[in-house]
Scaffold this active site. Sequence first.
Site, PDB file in Angstrom:
ATOM      1  N   PRO A 268      18.499   7.877  40.760  1.00 39.10           N
ATOM      2  CA  PRO A 268      19.787   7.175  40.565  1.00 39.10           C
ATOM      3  C   PRO A 268      19.892   6.037  41.574  1.00 39.10           C
ATOM      4  O   PRO A 268      20.365   6.221  42.694  1.00 39.10           O
ATOM      5  CB  PRO A 268      20.827   8.275  40.819  1.00 39.10           C
ATOM      6  CG  PRO A 268      20.150   9.221  41.757  1.00 39.10           C
ATOM      7  CD  PRO A 268      18.677   9.166  41.457  1.00 39.10           C
ATOM      8  N   ASP A 442      17.789   4.752  46.654  1.00 42.35           N
ATOM      9  CA  ASP A 442      18.061   6.022  45.984  1.00 42.35           C
ATOM     10  C   ASP A 442      19.382   6.559  46.528  1.00 42.35           C
ATOM     11  O   ASP A 442      19.484   6.901  47.713  1.00 42.35           O
ATOM     12  CB  ASP A 442      16.908   6.988  46.259  1.00 42.35           C
ATOM     13  CG  ASP A 442      17.028   8.293  45.485  1.00 42.35           C
ATOM     14  OD1 ASP A 442      18.142   8.641  45.049  1.00 42.35           O
ATOM     15  OD2 ASP A 442      15.996   8.985  45.328  1.00 42.35           O
ATOM     16  N   HIS A 443      20.381   6.641  45.638  1.00 43.85           N
ATOM     17  CA  HIS A 443      21.706   7.047  46.096  1.00 43.85           C
ATOM     18  C   HIS A 443      21.761   8.513  46.499  1.00 43.85           C
ATOM     19  O   HIS A 443      22.761   8.968  47.080  1.00 43.85           O
ATOM     20  CB  HIS A 443      22.747   6.784  44.997  1.00 43.85           C
ATOM     21  CG  HIS A 443      24.010   6.158  45.504  1.00 43.85           C
ATOM     22  ND1 HIS A 443      24.665   6.618  46.623  1.00 43.85           N
ATOM     23  CD2 HIS A 443      24.743   5.107  45.054  1.00 43.85           C
ATOM     24  CE1 HIS A 443      25.743   5.895  46.830  1.00 43.85           C
ATOM     25  NE2 HIS A 443      25.816   4.958  45.901  1.00 43.85           N
ATOM     26  N   ARG A 444      20.697   9.261  46.249  1.00 41.77           N
ATOM     27  CA  ARG A 444      20.673  10.657  46.683  1.00 41.77           C
ATOM     28  C   ARG A 444      20.394  10.774  48.184  1.00 41.77           C
ATOM     29  O   ARG A 444      20.817  11.752  48.822  1.00 41.77           O
ATOM     30  CB  ARG A 444      19.598  11.431  45.921  1.00 41.77           C
ATOM     31  CG  ARG A 444      19.821  11.533  44.424  1.00 41.77           C
ATOM     32  CD  ARG A 444      18.619  12.160  43.731  1.00 41.77           C
ATOM     33  NE  ARG A 444      17.419  11.337  43.885  1.00 41.77           N
ATOM     34  CZ  ARG A 444      16.222  11.668  43.375  1.00 41.77           C
ATOM     35  NH1 ARG A 444      16.084  12.810  42.723  1.00 41.77           N
ATOM     36  NH2 ARG A 444      15.181  10.870  43.541  1.00 41.77           N
TER      37      ARG A 444
END
Length: 472
Positions: A268, A442-444
């Site tokens: 994401p 990566d938004h994680r």
Amino acid sequence: MASLEFKLPDLGEGLTEAEIVRWLVEVGDVVAVDQPVVEVETAKAMVEVPCPYGGVVTARFGEEGTELPVGSPLLTVAVGAAASEGGSPGPAEHGAAAGEGRAVGEGRAAGNGRAAGDGDSGSGNVLVGYGTTAPAARRRRVRPGARSTNGVVRDTRATSAAPAAPAVPAAPATPAVPPAGPVPVISPLVRRLARENGVDLRQLDGSGPEGLILRTDVERAIRPPEAAHAPAPVPARAASAATAERLPLKGVRGAVADKLSRSRREIPDATCWVDADATELMAARAAMNSVGSGPKVSVLALLARICAAALARFPELNSTVDTEAREIVRLPEVHLGFAAQTERGLVVPVVRDAHTRNVESLGEELVRLTEAARTGRLTPAQLTGGTFTLNNYGVFGVDGSTPIINHPEAAMLGVGRIVPKPWVHEGELAVRQVVQLSLTFDHRVCDGAAAGGFLRYVADCVEHPALLLRTF
């Protein structure tokens, strides 16, 4: 004497197949242990594959351009004293060699190490530069008599005697071919273009440096200059529907397609960007290059140094995600990848331990890897293991982009072209050297605060390079 079969070895990094680019030996040639016998192209690099056996080549499997899976036969070699002398073994010698062949075959199952009773007939090497080595033997013919059976070229005189076969009429003489020897071609794409269009590279005069054959030379041979300027024929109305061209997604392009697709499916990602005044950075580069006689400092080397400093402050972006364990893995070393466009497609060489290098060391490594990428000589190890990627797409004359993260990394910094633009400098409008920086992350692994902080620090170092002296 025994005939041993050498199979396409596992070249590492999960590669399951390779394409034969160029045979380095012919049937009847004498090869030494660890002598390169074939040049193959994998999804990651061009590799010269050495043969672990010494003896006479009795068969080759696959023409140039053929794609073979790992474990497929590459060639067979007649080993033993009789093979090197060109004679036929006696019954006792043949039995001893056969036993030796079994021991060698069993000892090679893992791809390295020596088998008991092996002697000097094989080393088990699968890549040049690993394990034992031996000086390359001069290639020579044992004797004529090669023939083709079911697409496999065999030397019918290099193995032990067989029952006499009925005489067959002699095949018609083949046209004379130019003498064998090195062809001044670097690019594998040029070789493939010539092969697919039936162009004999030995008949061409290269227009490049020192007679190097370029792609334009091959294209000129395919379509002579007078044909290039001739008006194209008007197709008949009934045949006006053109056939769509289909290009296989294999090799480097196929590997890149798979990796980018996986990145889009699993990560994401989000992107943030900022414009920065690079005037002082360019002035600092000019000052560095004005003193000393060493290699010139490149903008890419300066940006690589800035990235390493920024990752030390924001280690969240030097991470990867273990999806099975549902864990974020922060990595202790910075292995900096950089995007390089080549004739084979987009590749990402990796500068190992970038966090321990200064600008000069980074510049030297970037030059070395770029040259290896240009000539198709990058190894699989040089194309894997990156933790963060720097993408300088400004060389294509564009200002901005939203790059796709190089899976399984967590972020990529994109750099646009540096061009003069109106800019408010010290309260007044001025013309400054401006660059757009973009960060896809990566938004994680982090939120916008960490990503924004990273990008802002990079921009501050671009605008004020002296900031690097405060921490390094």
